[in-house]
Design an enzyme around this catalytic site. Structure first.
Site, PDB file in Angstrom:
ATOM      1  N   ILE A   1       0.872  -1.333   0.002  1.00 40.11           N
ATOM      2  CA  ILE A   1      -0.069   0.002   0.143  1.00 40.11           C
ATOM      3  C   ILE A   1       0.754   1.208   0.057  1.00 40.11           C
ATOM      4  O   ILE A   1       0.395   2.195   0.319  1.00 40.11           O
ATOM      5  CB  ILE A   1      -0.971  -0.043   1.158  1.00 40.11           C
ATOM      6  CG1 ILE A   1      -0.333  -0.251   2.705  1.00 40.11           C
ATOM      7  CG2 ILE A   1      -2.080  -1.248   0.930  1.00 40.11           C
ATOM      8  CD1 ILE A   1      -1.024  -0.343   3.820  1.00 40.11           C
TER       9      ILE A   1
ATOM     10  N   CYS B   1     -15.247  19.660   6.725  1.00 40.63           N
ATOM     11  CA  CYS B   1     -16.707  19.244   7.210  1.00 40.63           C
ATOM     12  C   CYS B   1     -16.696  18.672   8.755  1.00 40.63           C
ATOM     13  O   CYS B   1     -17.848  18.473   9.192  1.00 40.63           O
ATOM     14  CB  CYS B   1     -17.420  18.359   6.168  1.00 40.63           C
ATOM     15  SG  CYS B   1     -16.633  16.717   6.467  1.00 40.63           S
TER      16      CYS B   1
ATOM     17  N   HIS C   1      -4.637  -3.836  -2.456  1.00 42.38           N
ATOM     18  CA  HIS C   1      -5.396  -3.551  -0.988  1.00 42.38           C
ATOM     19  C   HIS C   1      -5.272  -1.970  -1.031  1.00 42.38           C
ATOM     20  O   HIS C   1      -5.272  -1.642   0.014  1.00 42.38           O
ATOM     21  CB  HIS C   1      -4.128  -4.142  -0.103  1.00 42.38           C
ATOM     22  CG  HIS C   1      -4.151  -5.616  -0.245  1.00 42.38           C
ATOM     23  ND1 HIS C   1      -3.237  -6.339   0.636  1.00 42.38           N
ATOM     24  CD2 HIS C   1      -5.170  -6.437  -0.179  1.00 42.38           C
ATOM     25  CE1 HIS C   1      -3.602  -7.618   0.631  1.00 42.38           C
ATOM     26  NE2 HIS C   1      -4.783  -7.749   0.047  1.00 42.38           N
TER      27      HIS C   1
ATOM     28  N   ASN D   1      11.862 -15.168  -3.612  1.00 44.11           N
ATOM     29  CA  ASN D   1      11.695 -14.895  -2.081  1.00 44.11           C
ATOM     30  C   ASN D   1      12.739 -15.436  -1.364  1.00 44.11           C
ATOM     31  O   ASN D   1      13.495 -16.213  -1.456  1.00 44.11           O
ATOM     32  CB  ASN D   1      10.266 -15.522  -1.722  1.00 44.11           C
ATOM     33  CG  ASN D   1       9.662 -14.983  -0.500  1.00 44.11           C
ATOM     34  OD1 ASN D   1       9.663 -13.633  -0.013  1.00 44.11           O
ATOM     35  ND2 ASN D   1       9.284 -15.775   0.667  1.00 44.11           N
TER      36      ASN D   1
HETATM   37 ZN    ZN Z   1     -15.345  16.026   4.584  1.00 44.06          ZN
END
Ligand code: ZN
Length: 229
Positions: free
Chosen positions: A100, A144, A115, A205
């Protein structure tokens, strides 16, 4: 010819390769492999909880405090990311990653982020996307008051079906599949091999994997292997 030479020749001569990558690919960029001992999880609560939807909703401060530690915005792609990006100039290359950290994107590759990505954040209340730099300052959306989260697949959450479908296609269409830097144990990523159609499989690996079917097992640090490609 040894398995290693055979693997190098296959990668060089194949028209269509799909790489399936995991945390081991990013270690040389300074990003800890969080599923292995000594990684960032050591001494903390279970990662399955800290990275779960429950933790995000029920203990947001704990979630935020943990997730912030996974960010390494100044990390750079290493030879593995770079070689995969270079190969794409004359071969058909697909990359499906469990990582990620967006390092394949940074190296210039087209990549399926299985992912999601830490660097893609949005407000859970208003839905707007939010800059990572803002999220790293606060998980509260200044416009917000809603909570910001990264667009990554947490434990207890399901994967986007379009992403699963494109990953399956990338596996089904490959002549050669190369699994790199992953113990290949996390479901459903590990299930992707079921969709291969006669492709040859190479695993690079630092620990040997036991998969079903035939494959070339290259047990070494993937950076050494990719340096030679
Ligand atoms: Zn927001």
């Amino acid at each position: 010819m040894g398995q290693r030479e055979e693997a190098i020749q296959l990668i060089r001569s194949s028209q269509s390769i799909t790489f399936l990558t995991g945390a081991g690919v990013s270690v040389a960029s300074g990003i800890p492999d969080y599923r292995s001992m000594g990684g960032v999880y050591e001494g903390l609560e279970e990662p399955e909880y800290l990275l779960s939807h429950s933790c995000l909703v029920e203990e947001p401060q704990k979630f935020y405090g943990f997730v912030k530690q996974l960010y390494h915005p100044s990390a750079e792609p290493n030879v593995i990311h770079q070689k995969m990006a270079e190969l794409a100039s004359h071969q058909r290359i697909k990359i499906v990653t469990q990582n990620i950290d967006q390092l394949h994107d940074k190296a210039g590759s087209q990549v399926i982020n299985f992912h999601g990505s830490l660097y893609d954040c949005y407000c859970m209340k208003c839905g707007r996307s939010v800059a990572v730099t803002d999220y790293l300052k606060s998980d509260c959306h200044s416009e917000c008051g809603g909570r910001i989260r990264p667009n990554v697949v947490l434990y207890e959450e399901s994967l986007n079906s379009d992403i699963i479908e494109s990953a399956i296609q990338a596996v089904a269409k490959a002549e050669v599949l190369v699994i790199v830097g992953t113990s290949f144990k996390v479901y459903p990523f590990s299930d992707l091999l079921r969709f291969k159609r006669g492709s040859q499989v190479i695993v690079v690996n630092n620990e040997a994997l036991s998969l079903s079917g035939d494959y070339l097992m290259i047990t070494e640090d993937a950076t050494h292997f990719f340096e030679e490609l």
